[in-house]
Design an enzyme around this catalytic site. Sequence first.
Site, PDB file in Angstrom:
ATOM      1  N   ASP A  22      42.801  41.803  39.845  1.00 50.12           N
ATOM      2  CA  ASP A  22      43.688  41.157  38.862  1.00 50.12           C
ATOM      3  C   ASP A  22      44.898  40.521  39.547  1.00 50.12           C
ATOM      4  O   ASP A  22      45.379  41.018  40.567  1.00 50.12           O
ATOM      5  CB  ASP A  22      44.154  42.213  37.841  1.00 50.12           C
ATOM      6  CG  ASP A  22      44.596  41.565  36.533  1.00 50.12           C
ATOM      7  OD1 ASP A  22      44.414  40.340  36.372  1.00 50.12           O
ATOM      8  OD2 ASP A  22      45.120  42.302  35.674  1.00 50.12           O
ATOM      9  N   ASN A  70      36.588  37.599  29.222  1.00 52.68           N
ATOM     10  CA  ASN A  70      37.090  36.431  29.957  1.00 52.68           C
ATOM     11  C   ASN A  70      36.500  35.111  29.441  1.00 52.68           C
ATOM     12  O   ASN A  70      37.019  34.030  29.774  1.00 52.68           O
ATOM     13  CB  ASN A  70      36.838  36.570  31.467  1.00 52.68           C
ATOM     14  CG  ASN A  70      37.742  37.577  32.150  1.00 52.68           C
ATOM     15  OD1 ASN A  70      37.359  38.234  33.121  1.00 52.68           O
ATOM     16  ND2 ASN A  70      38.974  37.727  31.662  1.00 52.68           N
TER      17      ASN A  70
HETATM   18  C1  IPE Z   1      40.244  42.234  33.902  1.00 49.77           C
HETATM   19  O1  IPE Z   1      41.323  41.370  34.090  1.00 49.77           O
HETATM   20  C2  IPE Z   1      38.963  41.565  34.248  1.00 49.77           C
HETATM   21  C3  IPE Z   1      38.820  41.176  35.651  1.00 49.77           C
HETATM   22  C4  IPE Z   1      39.632  41.434  36.621  1.00 49.77           C
HETATM   23  C5  IPE Z   1      37.620  40.464  35.959  1.00 49.77           C
HETATM   24  P1  IPE Z   1      41.962  40.547  32.889  1.00 49.77           P
HETATM   25  O2  IPE Z   1      43.125  39.839  33.451  1.00 49.77           O
HETATM   26  O3  IPE Z   1      40.938  39.708  32.224  1.00 49.77           O
HETATM   27  O4  IPE Z   1      42.396  41.704  31.877  1.00 49.77           O
HETATM   28  P2  IPE Z   1      43.502  41.717  30.726  1.00 49.77           P
HETATM   29  O5  IPE Z   1      43.197  40.571  29.806  1.00 49.77           O
HETATM   30  O6  IPE Z   1      44.827  41.529  31.384  1.00 49.77           O
HETATM   31  O7  IPE Z   1      43.356  43.047  30.102  1.00 49.77           O
HETATM   32  C1  IPE Z   2      41.802  38.115  37.706  1.00 49.35           C
HETATM   33  O1  IPE Z   2      42.980  37.403  37.763  1.00 49.35           O
HETATM   34  C2  IPE Z   2      40.580  37.245  37.778  1.00 49.35           C
HETATM   35  C3  IPE Z   2      39.771  37.209  36.564  1.00 49.35           C
HETATM   36  C4  IPE Z   2      39.984  37.908  35.490  1.00 49.35           C
HETATM   37  C5  IPE Z   2      38.619  36.321  36.562  1.00 49.35           C
HETATM   38  P1  IPE Z   2      43.631  36.792  36.461  1.00 49.35           P
HETATM   39  O2  IPE Z   2      43.091  35.409  36.274  1.00 49.35           O
HETATM   40  O3  IPE Z   2      43.453  37.701  35.302  1.00 49.35           O
HETATM   41  O4  IPE Z   2      45.146  36.718  36.881  1.00 49.35           O
HETATM   42  P2  IPE Z   2      46.416  37.000  35.960  1.00 49.35           P
HETATM   43  O5  IPE Z   2      46.254  38.362  35.368  1.00 49.35           O
HETATM   44  O6  IPE Z   2      46.432  35.925  34.914  1.00 49.35           O
HETATM   45  O7  IPE Z   2      47.566  36.909  36.899  1.00 49.35           O
HETATM   46 MG    MG Z   3      44.591  39.241  34.622  1.00 50.48          MG
END
Ligand code: IPE
Ligand code: IPE
Ligand code: MG
Length: 248
Positions: A22, A70
Site C-alpha cells: 500500500d 480496487n
Molecule cells: C489494499 O489497498 C489492496 C492492495 C494493496 C492491493 P487499498 O489501498 O485498496 O485499501 P483501502 O481502500 O485503503 O482499504
Molecule cells: C496500493 O497502493 C496499490 C494498489 C491498491 C493497487 P495505492 O494505490 O492504494 O496507494 P495509496 O493508498 O492511494 O497511497
Molecule cells: Mg491504498
Amino acid sequence: MDQGGEPAAARAVPRHVACVMDGNGRWAQRRSLPRTAGHRAAEATVVEIIETARSAGVEWLTLYAFSTENWKRPGAEVDYLMGLVRRVVRKHAPLLLARGIRCRFLGVTDPRIPLGLAQDFADLTTLTDGNRGMTLTVAFDHGGRRDIVEAARSLIRSGTPADEVTEDLFAQHLPFPDTPDVDLVIRTSGEQRISNFMLWKVAYAEWTFPDVLWPDFRAPDFLACLDTYRRRDRRFGDVPPPTNGDPR
Ligand code: IPE
Ligand code: IPE
Ligand code: MG
C-alpha cells in the site's frame, strides 16, 4: 491452525509472509506525479522483496496486488495496472524460474481481466509449477469474503451434511488449500486495516504496519519486520510456558 510440520510458534523466520503493498498513490502524489507513477515505482520493491524473502528463508510469500474493491478505481488507473502487471510478469518470468520460485495467482475470476493477462498468469503458473523453492502467490482480483462464499458454495455442492463441516474441511474448499496460514502480514504506508485480505488465513497472523510507502520499502525494512516478528510472543490463545519465578 498451521497445516503440518513444525509449529509456527517455534520458527524464528515466519514460514508464510504476506504483504499488503500500500501507498503507491501517495508516493506519487508527494512528487506531484500521477498515481500511475507510484505503481510503476512499485515494481522495483516487488523484485527486491521477493529476493529478500527467499534469501531469508521464507517459504511462502503472498503479495496483495489488486483487490475485488480496487475495481472501483478510475478506469484509466485500472487499465494502467492491468498493463503494468502484464509487463512485470513477462519481464521477470525467467528470473523467477531461475530462482526456483513457484508462482501462483489467487483470485483472477472477474471477466474484466484482459484475456492476455489471465493467459500470462496461467503460463507463469505452468512454467514454474515444478519449482520447489519459495512459493510466491500474487493476490490479484482477490477478496477474502469472496473466497469464503465460494468455499461455502463448494461445500454445499459436495453434499456434505452440516454436522460434518469442520474448520479443516471448510479450509479444504478454499483456494490453494495447501497454503499454510499466514504468520506475518506487513502492510506498508501506515494504514492499519485488513481490506478484505485472506480473511481465513490471517486468523492468527502477526501484523506490522511500517510507516513507509510501498515504493520506498526496501530489503532492510523487510528484514526489520522479520526481526519484529522474532520478538513477538505467539500464544494462539494459550498461556505462556511457566518459568521458575511463576507462583504455583
Ligand atoms: C489494499 O489497498 C489492496 C492492495 C494493496 C492491493 P487499498 O489501498 O485498496 O485499501 P483501502 O481502500 O485503503 O482499504
Ligand atoms: C496500493 O497502493 C496499490 C494498489 C491498491 C493497487 P495505492 O494505490 O492504494 O496507494 P495509496 O493508498 O492511494 O497511497
Ligand atoms: Mg491504498
